[in-house]
Each structure stands twice: as C-alpha cells, then as structure tokens.
Design a protein around this motif. Structure first.
Motif, PDB file in Angstrom:
ATOM      1  N   LEU A  36      17.421  40.994  60.718  1.00  0.00           N
ATOM      2  CA  LEU A  36      16.788  39.684  60.893  1.00  0.00           C
ATOM      3  C   LEU A  36      17.567  38.807  61.881  1.00  0.00           C
ATOM      4  CD1 LEU A  36      15.642  40.859  58.196  1.00  0.00           C
ATOM      5  CD2 LEU A  36      15.378  38.504  57.411  1.00  0.00           C
ATOM      6  N   ASN A  37      17.967  39.412  62.999  1.00  0.00           N
ATOM      7  CA  ASN A  37      18.813  38.702  63.964  1.00  0.00           C
ATOM      8  C   ASN A  37      18.221  38.666  65.372  1.00  0.00           C
ATOM      9  OD1 ASN A  37      19.124  41.358  64.690  1.00  0.00           O
ATOM     10  ND2 ASN A  37      21.344  41.434  64.412  1.00  0.00           N
ATOM     11  N   THR A  38      16.915  38.894  65.486  1.00  0.00           N
ATOM     12  CA  THR A  38      16.285  38.885  66.798  1.00  0.00           C
ATOM     13  C   THR A  38      15.977  37.448  67.240  1.00  0.00           C
ATOM     14  OG1 THR A  38      14.087  39.051  65.830  1.00  0.00           O
ATOM     15  CG2 THR A  38      15.195  41.130  66.395  1.00  0.00           C
ATOM     16  N   LYS A  39      15.581  37.326  68.496  1.00  0.00           N
ATOM     17  CA  LYS A  39      15.198  36.017  69.031  1.00  0.00           C
ATOM     18  C   LYS A  39      13.999  35.448  68.266  1.00  0.00           C
ATOM     19  CE  LYS A  39      15.434  32.717  72.181  1.00  0.00           C
ATOM     20  NZ  LYS A  39      16.577  31.776  72.246  1.00  0.00           N
ATOM     21  N   SER A  40      13.046  36.318  67.922  1.00  0.00           N
ATOM     22  CA  SER A  40      11.860  35.815  67.213  1.00  0.00           C
ATOM     23  C   SER A  40      12.217  35.350  65.803  1.00  0.00           C
ATOM     24  CB  SER A  40      10.740  36.868  67.181  1.00  0.00           C
ATOM     25  OG  SER A  40      11.147  38.060  66.565  1.00  0.00           O
ATOM     26  N   TRP A  41      13.203  35.981  65.175  1.00  0.00           N
ATOM     27  CA  TRP A  41      13.650  35.483  63.870  1.00  0.00           C
ATOM     28  C   TRP A  41      14.328  34.114  64.021  1.00  0.00           C
ATOM     29  CZ3 TRP A  41      12.420  35.728  59.131  1.00  0.00           C
ATOM     30  CH2 TRP A  41      11.894  36.898  58.567  1.00  0.00           C
ATOM     31  N   GLU A  42      15.032  33.954  65.121  1.00  0.00           N
ATOM     32  CA  GLU A  42      15.662  32.658  65.386  1.00  0.00           C
ATOM     33  C   GLU A  42      14.594  31.571  65.586  1.00  0.00           C
ATOM     34  OE1 GLU A  42      18.211  30.775  69.048  1.00  0.00           O
ATOM     35  OE2 GLU A  42      18.708  32.824  68.447  1.00  0.00           O
ATOM     36  N   MET A  43      13.530  31.931  66.294  1.00  0.00           N
ATOM     37  CA  MET A  43      12.467  30.968  66.581  1.00  0.00           C
ATOM     38  C   MET A  43      11.648  30.606  65.345  1.00  0.00           C
ATOM     39  SD  MET A  43      11.023  32.562  70.156  1.00  0.00           S
ATOM     40  CE  MET A  43       9.662  31.391  70.270  1.00  0.00           C
ATOM     41  N   TYR A  44      11.405  31.608  64.506  1.00  0.00           N
ATOM     42  CA  TYR A  44      10.488  31.416  63.379  1.00  0.00           C
ATOM     43  C   TYR A  44      11.205  31.590  62.031  1.00  0.00           C
ATOM     44  CZ  TYR A  44       7.241  32.053  67.240  1.00  0.00           C
ATOM     45  OH  TYR A  44       6.584  31.928  68.441  1.00  0.00           O
TER      46      TYR A  44
END
Length: 311
Positions: A189-197
C-alpha cells in the motif's frame, strides 16, 4: 482529485451509510459492503435459474451458486468462475448478485460463484484453495453441471482479482480467459495512487492494512506470491487476460504494475482504463452508465475465447 457530479453524489451517499447493529470493525466492514451493494446496484436483472449447492472439499463445504443466463437453452454451455472482492474479509452471494446476473446474461455463460472462506477466520491460503478447488471441480463435473469443460473462464474483482490471478498460475490450463476488475495485487500500500487516495473514495489505507494483516499474517516478514500477486515471477498457464482499471482508485497503480509484469512474462494482456471511475464502480449501476459499458466490454472479451450459442 476532480470527481464528476455522479461520482460526487455516490461518494456523498457512501459517507452516510450506517451499518445496522454492528458488533465490531470486521462486522462493520461486512455489513457496509452489503448495504452499499444493495443501495447502489440498481434493479437486478432476471436470469433463467439460480442453483445453490454445497461442494465438499477437504473436510469442509464450499457454498456455490450457478447462474444460468436468460434466453439460453444450451446443454453444454460455456462457464465463468466468478471470484468476488471484499478485501479477503467480506463479500459473498448478496454483495455481488447484481454484477453476476448482468455478466451471465451478457456473456450467455453459466456463472459459477463460490462463496470461498474469508479471513480472519480463515486466512491465506484457505480462500485461494477454495477457488482453485472450484475451478477443478467445475472442470471435472462439467457434464453433470451442463457445461463444456473446454469453455471455462475466470473473472475476479478487487481481492477476487488477486485470487483469480493466483488461481490462473495454478490451474490456468483449465481456463480460456481471465478478467481482473480493479485487482488488489500488493500488500505494501505504498504506491502513488495509495498516497493520493489514502482516505478514499471507497477504500481507505488503514482498512486495507488491517485486511491484509488478517488475510496474510506472515505477509510483512514472509510474503507468499500466491497471496501477494505483485510478487509472482512465473505466470505459467495464465490465459489471455483483460484488466479493468479505475482512475480514482487507490489500487490503480498496483493494477497497472501487475498488468505490466504479466506482459513482460509473455501473457497476452489488454488493459481498459475507466476514466473518472472509483473503486467498486461495478456495484453502482443505479447511477453509472459505465457499469453496462464494462459489462459489455467483458462479455466481448470473454466471447473471443468462448463458443457461445446465439440467442
């Protein structure tokens, strides 16, 4: 993050959902998904028949529903194994009933829907083993089930996408195609999309972290690739695959990375990007036209690889 008016309306509705008579956070998650599906899916399509049975496997029973499509009179029909989502800890027949009915009718295939064991009561690999066993069972009992053992595919959404991916590496020779709908693929859970959402819409990071811990307790120290598909190196036997990605989805980046890794491993993969959509949009047919568009796209892909009789 700019959401369309339809999505904004849905997100606002989701924020108001209150699970009834909640016992604990796990119970809340399960009831929330049931409520969301019931309220947002819209009118359910009628199908020709729904059969319910229990399949005995390894000392336990796997409940199964078989959806027979409307308007078909086929003795040896094609079949689709449907693996439901719900973070490995929630979901079942009622949460995905509307989605499965649509797919059965549009594809003209019997849809075999296993109610696999959920974590935390049954952590990995229990649910995965149930899904593998049901694919084998469907193939072995095809004649009695009225299906063609050489015309079987698999579809999985979210956590079900993770399960389907792993199933295909184990028994892919029994499958003609695979469809992954906004698949979960990585426990980090460390991707850019996880950061965004991180806080939504639909999913939130704290809930995802807890779900992965319940599903795969050894995942931080000794992750098993069959639990965490992003770690799979050998996509042996994986059939031609379609991956649906939603734009405003925390799982977007891991789904795209999984797709890329499959391509690099030589799997025939198509990706379809659903602009403006959020995770779980297939449950939102009451409001979103994209649900029918996605159903049509999945049926067209499936029917490239399945022989389906004309209505």
């Amino acid at each position: 993050m700019e959401l369309t008016s339809s999505i904004t309306q849905i997100v606002s509705h989701l924020e108001k959902i209150q699970s009834f008579n909640v016992q604990n956070p796990l119970d809340d998650t399960r009831k929330y998904l049931e409520t969301m599906s019931l309220q947002l899916s819209g009118k359910k399509e009628s199908v020709a028949m729904i059969e319910e049975l229990n399949v005995s496997m390894g000392g336990h029973q796997i409940p199964v529903r078989i959806y027979r499509p409307k308007g078909k009179d086929v003795q040896k029909s094609s079949a689709i194994i449907y693996i439901h989502g719900g973070w490995f800890i929630a979901g079942g027949f009622e949460t995905h009933d509307a989605v499965v009915r649509k797919l059965a009718n549009k594809t003209g295939s019997a849809v075999i829907f296993p109610d696999y064991r959920l974590a935390p009561e049954h952590p990995f690999p229990a649910g995965l083993n149930d899904c593998i066993d049901i694919v084998k069972w469907a193939s072995e009992h095809a004649e009695n089930l009225g299906i063609d053992r050489d015309q079987i595919g698999i579809i999985g959404d979210s956590a079900g996408g993770a399960l389907a991916t792993s199933v295909s590496t184990q028994v892919g020779e029994l499958l003609k195609f695979q469809i992954l709908i906004y698949p979960a693929a990585d426990n980090q859970l460390n991707t850019k999309s996880w950061e965004m959402y991180e806080t939504g819409p639909v999913l939130n990071k704290d809930g995802g972290i807890q779900a992965w811990k319940w599903y795969h307790p050894e995942g931080e120290s000794k992750p098993d690739p069959l639990a965490v598909p992003i770690l799979i190196k050998d996509f042996k036997s994986t059939p031609p695959t379609l991956v649906l990605i939603a734009e405003h989805d925390a799982l977007r980046d891991e789904g795209e990375l999984l797709t890329q890794q499959m391509k690099e491993a030589g799997v025939s993969v198509q990706t379809s990007f659903y602009k403006d959509m959020v995770h779980g949009f297939m449950h939102m047919g009451e409001t979103l036209n994209e649900v029918q568009k996605a159903t049509d796209e999945m049926a067209a892909f499936a029917n490239q690889y399945l022989k389906t009789a004309e209505k």
